[in-house]
Write a protein that holds these residues in place. Structure first.
Motif, PDB file in Angstrom:
ATOM      1  N   TYR A  78     -65.117 -13.998 -35.504  1.00 48.57           N
ATOM      2  CA  TYR A  78     -63.726 -14.227 -35.128  1.00 48.57           C
ATOM      3  C   TYR A  78     -62.785 -13.340 -35.941  1.00 48.57           C
ATOM      4  O   TYR A  78     -61.789 -12.855 -35.432  1.00 48.57           O
TER       5      TYR A  78
ATOM      6  N   VAL B 220     -70.632 -15.355 -36.196  1.00 43.23           N
ATOM      7  CA  VAL B 220     -70.914 -16.678 -35.629  1.00 43.23           C
ATOM      8  C   VAL B 220     -71.941 -16.584 -34.498  1.00 43.23           C
ATOM      9  O   VAL B 220     -72.555 -17.580 -34.115  1.00 43.23           O
TER      10      VAL B 220
ATOM     11  N   HIS C  13     -76.804 -27.815 -34.147  1.00 40.77           N
ATOM     12  CA  HIS C  13     -75.886 -28.527 -35.041  1.00 40.77           C
ATOM     13  C   HIS C  13     -74.446 -28.020 -34.849  1.00 40.77           C
ATOM     14  O   HIS C  13     -74.218 -26.958 -34.268  1.00 40.77           O
ATOM     15  N   ASN C  14     -73.464 -28.796 -35.360  1.00 38.20           N
ATOM     16  CA  ASN C  14     -72.061 -28.393 -35.262  1.00 38.20           C
ATOM     17  C   ASN C  14     -71.855 -27.044 -35.911  1.00 38.20           C
ATOM     18  O   ASN C  14     -72.389 -26.790 -36.988  1.00 38.20           O
ATOM     19  N   GLY C  15     -71.080 -26.208 -35.257  1.00 41.97           N
ATOM     20  CA  GLY C  15     -70.775 -24.899 -35.839  1.00 41.97           C
ATOM     21  C   GLY C  15     -71.886 -23.875 -35.652  1.00 41.97           C
ATOM     22  O   GLY C  15     -71.841 -22.793 -36.237  1.00 41.97           O
ATOM     23  N   SER C  16     -72.889 -24.189 -34.820  1.00 39.21           N
ATOM     24  CA  SER C  16     -74.006 -23.248 -34.659  1.00 39.21           C
ATOM     25  C   SER C  16     -73.662 -22.105 -33.691  1.00 39.21           C
ATOM     26  O   SER C  16     -74.404 -21.141 -33.576  1.00 39.21           O
ATOM     27  N   GLY C  17     -72.519 -22.233 -32.974  1.00 35.43           N
ATOM     28  CA  GLY C  17     -72.075 -21.124 -32.120  1.00 35.43           C
ATOM     29  C   GLY C  17     -72.159 -21.409 -30.621  1.00 35.43           C
ATOM     30  O   GLY C  17     -71.920 -20.516 -29.808  1.00 35.43           O
ATOM     31  N   LYS C  18     -72.440 -22.661 -30.248  1.00 39.18           N
ATOM     32  CA  LYS C  18     -72.636 -23.003 -28.830  1.00 39.18           C
ATOM     33  C   LYS C  18     -71.365 -22.750 -27.999  1.00 39.18           C
ATOM     34  O   LYS C  18     -71.420 -22.114 -26.961  1.00 39.18           O
ATOM     35  N   SER C  19     -70.228 -23.282 -28.497  1.00 34.37           N
ATOM     36  CA  SER C  19     -68.980 -23.120 -27.739  1.00 34.37           C
ATOM     37  C   SER C  19     -68.564 -21.662 -27.685  1.00 34.37           C
ATOM     38  O   SER C  19     -68.076 -21.192 -26.646  1.00 34.37           O
ATOM     39  N   THR C  20     -68.741 -20.970 -28.785  1.00 34.26           N
ATOM     40  CA  THR C  20     -68.384 -19.547 -28.803  1.00 34.26           C
ATOM     41  C   THR C  20     -69.197 -18.818 -27.739  1.00 34.26           C
ATOM     42  O   THR C  20     -68.647 -18.047 -26.948  1.00 34.26           O
TER      43      THR C  20
HETATM   44  P1  ADP Z   1     -70.514 -25.254 -31.928  1.00 38.23           P
HETATM   45  O1  ADP Z   1     -69.973 -25.236 -30.547  1.00 38.23           O
HETATM   46  O2  ADP Z   1     -71.982 -25.071 -32.004  1.00 38.23           O
HETATM   47  O3  ADP Z   1     -70.050 -26.446 -32.727  1.00 38.23           O
HETATM   48  P2  ADP Z   1     -68.631 -23.109 -32.415  1.00 38.23           P
HETATM   49  O4  ADP Z   1     -68.958 -21.993 -31.503  1.00 38.23           O
HETATM   50  O5  ADP Z   1     -67.485 -24.000 -32.061  1.00 38.23           O
HETATM   51  O6  ADP Z   1     -69.943 -23.964 -32.701  1.00 38.23           O
HETATM   52  O7  ADP Z   1     -68.333 -22.510 -33.860  1.00 38.23           O
HETATM   53  C1  ADP Z   1     -69.154 -21.528 -34.481  1.00 38.23           C
HETATM   54  C2  ADP Z   1     -68.446 -21.040 -35.749  1.00 38.23           C
HETATM   55  O8  ADP Z   1     -67.262 -20.335 -35.380  1.00 38.23           O
HETATM   56  C3  ADP Z   1     -68.012 -22.157 -36.689  1.00 38.23           C
HETATM   57  O9  ADP Z   1     -68.213 -21.731 -38.009  1.00 38.23           O
HETATM   58  C4  ADP Z   1     -66.543 -22.321 -36.385  1.00 38.23           C
HETATM   59  O10 ADP Z   1     -65.855 -22.778 -37.525  1.00 38.23           O
HETATM   60  C5  ADP Z   1     -66.128 -20.910 -36.020  1.00 38.23           C
HETATM   61  N1  ADP Z   1     -65.013 -20.889 -35.042  1.00 38.23           N
HETATM   62  C6  ADP Z   1     -64.995 -21.506 -33.838  1.00 38.23           C
HETATM   63  N2  ADP Z   1     -63.839 -21.247 -33.195  1.00 38.23           N
HETATM   64  C7  ADP Z   1     -63.119 -20.446 -34.004  1.00 38.23           C
HETATM   65  C8  ADP Z   1     -61.826 -19.818 -33.914  1.00 38.23           C
HETATM   66  N3  ADP Z   1     -61.073 -19.973 -32.824  1.00 38.23           N
HETATM   67  N4  ADP Z   1     -61.428 -19.057 -34.954  1.00 38.23           N
HETATM   68  C9  ADP Z   1     -62.197 -18.884 -36.054  1.00 38.23           C
HETATM   69  N5  ADP Z   1     -63.421 -19.438 -36.201  1.00 38.23           N
HETATM   70  C10 ADP Z   1     -63.873 -20.203 -35.207  1.00 38.23           C
END
Ligand code: ADP
Length: 273
Positions: A14, A21, A40-47
């Protein structure tokens, strides 16, 4: 036939000086497949999900959707039509004063002619089982109905891929069931490709294939019956172990002979659902 999703060596951070990420993700999804992504949370799924319809665009590696490179700005609208994203909180996705207006919104944005709009609204509402609610106000619907409305808004645009990002996590068990059954039905009738990001291990067990993400990497990619029976791995990844797997282990520990019982994971999950 070209695969709906082809990702090659996708790396993302990001902030330029921040952590990666996503780390060299490569992935192909076939037409009609249902792929669950857990981790796990923060593993990058949503990204990762945001790369699938061009909300994020690769700086390193490539994301090819139905043969279209998401870096190609001219293809952006086509890509957004091809891949529909449904988010976690249905409240944030509802914009209309009635259910009908809400479904119409995305169609108007896509320039669908008025005559065709009526038909698409009715069709998509029927597919998710809310056709009787078209003149209702969205805020009066139940959680499951709201999420099905969000899905109707997406399927009215006739995408070939639906990405559900924790779309059932705010719902009660009945709402979850409704949404999952809706998606299963769509997959059967329309051969839609489904990517579902979920915390719900029982939901993931119904998919054709599971991807496990950890710290920006895909650490496992395989059939639910292989991944979800590997208790040690699941615990190591801070993931839930399915009830059926715990039950089997417990029965074995108690010396209960299962040889003459046909206790398959699929049967059990179906029974419990
Ligand atoms: P998950 O969906 O698996 O919980 P995310 O994709 O939401 O994981 O997040 C992956 C990493 O990217 C995390 O460390 C999170 O803090 C970081 N992150 C997510 N969205 C943003 C953003 N908009 N800006 C900066 N960092 C982000």
């Amino acid at each position: 036939m070209v695969d709906p999703i082809q990702i090659k060596d996708l790396t993302y951070k990001y902030d330029t000086d921040g952590e990666e990420v996503l780390k060299k993700i490569s992935l192909t999804v076939k037409k009609g497949e249902w792929v669950a992504i857990i981790g796990h949370n923060g593993s990058g799924k949503s990204t990762l999900s945001r790369f699938l319809n061009g909300l994020l665009v690769p700086e390193a590696g490539e994301v090819i959707i139905n043969g279209m490179d998401t870096r190609d700005e001219d293809k952006m609208w086509e890509i957004r039509k091809y891949v529909g994203l449904v988010f976690q909180n249905p409240e944030n996705q509802l914009v209309g004063t009635t259910v009908k207006d809400d479904i119409a919104f995305g169609l108007e944005n896509n320039g669908v002619p008025t005559m065709e709009m009526e038909e698409r609204i009715r069709n998509s509402a029927e597919k998710v089982g809310i056709a009787h609610l078209l003149s209702e106000e969205p805020h009066r619907l139940s959680g499951g109905q709201k999420q099905r409305l969000a899905i109707a808004g997406i399927i009215a645009i006739q995408p070939s891929v639906i990405v559900l990002d924790e779309s059932t996590s705010m719902l009660d068990p009945q709402g979850r069931k409704e949404v999952i059954q809706t998606v299963l039905h769509l997959r059967e009738t329309e051969n839609i490709t489904v990517i579902s990001i979920t915390h719900d291990i029982d939901e993931a067990s119904l998919a054709d294939r599971i991807l496990v993400m950890s710290d920006g990497e895909i650490v496992r990619d395989g059939a639910p019956e292989d991944i979800l029976t590997d208790e040690e791995f699941l615990i190591d990844q801070s993931l839930d172990v399915p009830f059926s797997v715990k039950l089997q282990r417990y029965l074995l520990k108690e010396g209960i002979n299962l040889n003459h019982v046909t206790l398959s994971l699929d049967d059990l999950v179906e029974e419990l659902w």
